[in-house]
Write a protein that holds these residues in place. Structure first.
Motif, PDB file in Angstrom:
ATOM      1  N   ASN A   1       5.204   7.250   1.856  1.00  0.00           N
ATOM      2  CA  ASN A   1       5.230   6.182   2.852  1.00  0.00           C
ATOM      3  C   ASN A   1       4.646   4.938   2.202  1.00  0.00           C
ATOM      4  O   ASN A   1       3.438   4.861   1.960  1.00  0.00           O
ATOM      5  CB  ASN A   1       4.419   6.578   4.097  1.00  0.00           C
TER       6      ASN A   1
ATOM      7  N   SER B   1       0.838  -1.205   0.000  1.00  0.00           N
ATOM      8  CA  SER B   1       0.000   0.000   0.000  1.00  0.00           C
ATOM      9  C   SER B   1       0.870   1.252   0.000  1.00  0.00           C
ATOM     10  O   SER B   1       2.044   1.222   0.373  1.00  0.00           O
ATOM     11  CB  SER B   1      -0.918   0.026   1.228  1.00  0.00           C
TER      12      SER B   1
ATOM     13  N   TRP C   1       9.889   5.210   4.424  1.00  0.00           N
ATOM     14  CA  TRP C   1       9.611   6.643   4.346  1.00  0.00           C
ATOM     15  C   TRP C   1      10.635   7.278   3.402  1.00  0.00           C
ATOM     16  O   TRP C   1      11.821   6.969   3.478  1.00  0.00           O
ATOM     17  CB  TRP C   1       9.717   7.300   5.723  1.00  0.00           C
TER      18      TRP C   1
ATOM     19  N   SER D   1       4.336   0.665   1.903  1.00  0.00           N
ATOM     20  CA  SER D   1       4.457  -0.641   2.555  1.00  0.00           C
ATOM     21  C   SER D   1       4.493  -1.720   1.482  1.00  0.00           C
ATOM     22  O   SER D   1       3.634  -1.753   0.591  1.00  0.00           O
ATOM     23  CB  SER D   1       3.277  -0.892   3.495  1.00  0.00           C
TER      24      SER D   1
ATOM     25  N   THR E   1       7.949  -1.148   5.600  1.00  0.00           N
ATOM     26  CA  THR E   1       7.457   0.212   5.341  1.00  0.00           C
ATOM     27  C   THR E   1       8.637   1.173   5.208  1.00  0.00           C
ATOM     28  O   THR E   1       9.539   1.179   6.051  1.00  0.00           O
ATOM     29  CB  THR E   1       6.520   0.688   6.468  1.00  0.00           C
TER      30      THR E   1
ATOM     31  N   ASN F   1       0.763   4.743   1.911  1.00  0.00           N
ATOM     32  CA  ASN F   1       0.090   5.198   3.130  1.00  0.00           C
ATOM     33  C   ASN F   1       0.096   6.725   3.247  1.00  0.00           C
ATOM     34  O   ASN F   1       1.145   7.351   3.095  1.00  0.00           O
ATOM     35  CB  ASN F   1       0.797   4.596   4.358  1.00  0.00           C
ATOM     36  N   PRO F   2      -1.057   7.326   3.540  1.00  0.00           N
ATOM     37  CA  PRO F   2      -1.087   8.778   3.750  1.00  0.00           C
ATOM     38  C   PRO F   2      -0.412   9.151   5.078  1.00  0.00           C
ATOM     39  O   PRO F   2      -0.639   8.503   6.104  1.00  0.00           O
ATOM     40  CB  PRO F   2      -2.585   9.085   3.789  1.00  0.00           C
ATOM     41  N   VAL F   3       0.455  10.161   5.064  1.00  0.00           N
ATOM     42  CA  VAL F   3       1.136  10.615   6.277  1.00  0.00           C
ATOM     43  C   VAL F   3       1.074  12.137   6.360  1.00  0.00           C
ATOM     44  O   VAL F   3       0.898  12.833   5.354  1.00  0.00           O
ATOM     45  CB  VAL F   3       2.615  10.157   6.290  1.00  0.00           C
TER      46      VAL F   3
ATOM     47  N   THR G   1       5.779  -7.220   6.330  1.00  0.00           N
ATOM     48  CA  THR G   1       5.534  -5.929   5.687  1.00  0.00           C
ATOM     49  C   THR G   1       6.674  -4.972   5.992  1.00  0.00           C
ATOM     50  O   THR G   1       6.995  -4.730   7.156  1.00  0.00           O
ATOM     51  CB  THR G   1       4.208  -5.314   6.163  1.00  0.00           C
TER      52      THR G   1
END
Length: 288
Positions: free
Chosen positions: A143, A133, A283, A145, A281, A135-137, A279
């Protein structure tokens, strides 16, 4: 010499470890019989050392297999399906004898197993789309995954579905980049041992799949406790054995798939593939 003068040439089944065919370190074998108790063959009776050797082979193969592209893994799985199709009659004979099925029912099981290899081959470059995915941050970052393989997986193959069930627990583990140590059905190990012969002449690197035969409880105990095994599928374990193995597996926090009643002819879904994925992740600053 007439046909009646010939001596039967019985097949010698061996383990499949690290891409090779060793006999059990202990030198032991056990009798495999059909549903009526008629002798079929002698299968290797694996020892604890055989189990440890299989883990070493699986760990050695993990770096290369997990680093292969998803497309490449899918092509290799598809090649295995092609080779299984070519040895279809042999597997039908072994499944029919070992499980006490008619030729028609055994053929249906083998055909479904080949189809399942193809099905999982197709998932190789798609599983990241359902397990990963963006990911909204709250900040100027990407971001992301992404799924990664767990590592070395011990698989206790189903006891009653010696080929279709076997394929259904091996393929989802290896298609995502894991390597496996498989404990074949204790009652009907011959299809699993023959599968090793197919894998040896496919493009699958040695050590990605390692096949052991023998007493499930005897082989599974050291594998469940092994510190270099990252996950264990308990499908082929009875309730009491599964409980003991799960306790042993907790020592290094192995992922555990518990045994359950399964219709192996049904749509397998994605659950087993996702069970052996981690998973990651990441940044990353936007614009850099």
């Amino acid at each position: 010499m007439t046909a009646n003068d010939r001596l039967s040439v019985f097949k010698t089944y061996k383990l499949f470890v690290g891409g090779k065919f060793p006999r059990s370190e202990s030198g032991r074998v056990y009798e495999v019989t059909d549903a009526k108790g008629t002798w079929l063959a002698n299968a290797p009776l694996s020892s604890r050392k055989d189990a440890r050797d299989a883990v070493v082979a699986a760990r050695k193969a993990f770096a290369g297999w997990s680093a292969a592209t998803a497309y490449n893994r899918g092509q290799i799985l598809y090649r295995i399906a092609e080779m299984l199709e070519g040895r279809r009659d042999q597997f039908v004979t072994e499944v029919a004898a070992g499980e006490g099925l008619s030729k028609a029912k055994a053929t249906a099981q083998v055909d479904a197993a080949v189809d399942r290899w193809v099905w999982y081959a197709g998932w190789s470059d798609k599983v990241a789309q359902i397990a990963g995915s963006a990911n909204p941050v709250a900040g100027p970052f990407f971001n992301l995954s992404t799924p990664e393989p767990t590592g070395v997986v011990t698989v206790l193959a189903p006891q009653e579905s010696s080929f279709l069930g076997l394929v259904s627990v091996i393929a989802p583990a290896i298609v995502t980049g894991n390597t496996v140590v498989v404990v074949a059905s204790e009652k009907s190990p011959l299809p699993a041992l023959s599968l090793g012969e197919v894998l040896a002449t496919s493009d699958l690197p040695g050590g990605v799949v390692n096949v052991l035969s023998g007493r499930t409880a005897e082989i599974a105990a050291p594998l469940a406790a092994h510190q270099d095994v990252n996950a264990i599928d308990l499908t082929g374990a009875g309730a009491d054995l599964a409980k003991d193995l799960e306790t042993a597996a907790a020592d290094n926090l192995k992922r555990v798939v518990r045994p359950s009643v399964t219709d192996w002819l049904a749509d397998p879904g994605t659950g087993r593939m996702l069970s052996f994925l981690e998973t990651k992740t990441v940044w990353h600053p936007i614009g850099v």
